[in-house]
Design a protein around this motif. Structure first.
Motif, short mmCIF file in Angstrom:
data_model
loop_
_atom_site.label_atom_id
_atom_site.label_comp_id
_atom_site.label_asym_id
_atom_site.label_seq_id
_atom_site.Cartn_x
_atom_site.Cartn_y
_atom_site.Cartn_z
N VAL A 30 28.33 14.67 -31.17
CA VAL A 30 27.98 14.94 -29.69
C VAL A 30 29.40 14.81 -28.81
O VAL A 30 29.66 15.64 -28.20
CB VAL A 30 26.70 14.34 -29.28
CG1 VAL A 30 26.54 14.86 -27.65
CG2 VAL A 30 25.76 14.92 -29.99
N TYR A 34 31.22 18.27 -27.09
CA TYR A 34 31.62 18.24 -25.35
C TYR A 34 33.09 18.42 -25.33
O TYR A 34 33.50 18.69 -24.29
CB TYR A 34 30.89 17.14 -24.64
CG TYR A 34 29.27 17.54 -24.44
CD1 TYR A 34 29.01 18.63 -23.76
CD2 TYR A 34 28.26 17.04 -24.98
CE1 TYR A 34 27.79 19.23 -23.53
CE2 TYR A 34 27.08 17.31 -24.85
CZ TYR A 34 26.57 18.53 -24.02
OH TYR A 34 25.49 19.04 -23.85
N ASN A 58 25.23 14.72 -22.60
CA ASN A 58 25.78 14.30 -23.94
C ASN A 58 24.51 13.05 -24.61
O ASN A 58 23.98 13.35 -25.54
CB ASN A 58 26.86 13.23 -23.47
CG ASN A 58 27.45 12.58 -24.85
OD1 ASN A 58 26.73 12.02 -25.60
ND2 ASN A 58 28.74 12.96 -24.96
N LEU A 61 21.66 15.56 -25.78
CA LEU A 61 21.85 16.22 -26.84
C LEU A 61 21.79 15.32 -28.10
O LEU A 61 21.55 15.50 -29.16
CB LEU A 61 23.20 16.98 -26.83
CG LEU A 61 23.50 18.12 -28.14
CD1 LEU A 61 22.40 19.08 -28.34
CD2 LEU A 61 24.85 18.61 -27.87
N PHE A 62 22.43 14.27 -27.73
CA PHE A 62 22.39 13.32 -29.06
C PHE A 62 20.96 12.84 -29.20
O PHE A 62 20.88 12.92 -30.30
CB PHE A 62 23.19 11.75 -28.54
CG PHE A 62 22.87 10.67 -29.27
CD1 PHE A 62 23.60 10.42 -30.53
CD2 PHE A 62 22.25 9.63 -28.36
CE1 PHE A 62 22.80 9.29 -31.26
CE2 PHE A 62 21.83 8.44 -29.11
CZ PHE A 62 22.29 8.43 -30.41
#
Ligand code: HEM
Length: 136
Positions: A30, A34, A58, A61-62
């Motif tokens: 991740v 980004y 971040n 999404l992680f």
């Protein structure tokens, strides 16, 4: 990873989560994702849809990917339930934005020490949620 685990299909249980390197591996992925979004020319438009500070995106999404890949449901633990299309409904997402998002993931995968067939599996699997984020 044991031979038995190696032979599991990536969609089976937490096989994908393990192959992605567990939480540590997905965090690295991740971060790379980004980083790609901040640097790939074709992603500048979708980068601008995000906050300047990517810390929360971040983390989200992680956590989402950990659960989505069959690992612990970390997104739900912290943020509650999520439906990916609904979470993007307020954004203007068409083919170009979808493909830019997927290009960031492809770029991030280049930096990861994953089996090539897993990278291909992941890109194919991510096509579904990415396409469902499209609202035009
Ligand atoms: C199709 C192209 C995509 C674009 C342009 C995009 C863009 C964005 C943006 C701008 C945000 C921040 C929203 C906000 O704070 O207002 C966001 C949030 C998020 N995105 Fe995406 N995204 C895309 C696809 C995906 C896909 C395929 C996944 C998962 C596999 C995903 C997972 C997430 C998650 C988990 C959040 C946090 C949602 C929340 O907690 O509200 N995104 N996305």
């Amino acid at each position: 990873m044991s031979d038995t685990q190696n032979k599991r299909a990536y969609g089976d249980g937490d096989a994908s989560f393990q192959t992605a390197g567990g939480e540590a591996g997905i965090k690295t992925l991740v971060d790379a994702f980004y980083h790609a979004m901040a640097t790939l020319p074709q992603a500048q438009h979708i980068r601008q849809m995000h906050d300047d500070d990517l810390t929360e995106s971040n983390d989200k999404l992680f956590r989402f990917l950990c659960g989505w890949l069959g690992g612990p449901k970390l997104y739900r633990e912290k943020y509650g339930s999520i439906a990916i299309p609904r979470a993007h409904a307020h954004l203007d997402i068409g083919l170009e934005e979808r493909d830019a998002w997927l290009a960031c993931m492809a770029e991030a995968l280049k930096t990861q020490d994953y089996p090539e067939d897993f990278k291909a599996y992941l890109m194919e699997a991510l096509m579904f949620p990415a396409d469902r984020c499209r609202n035009r």
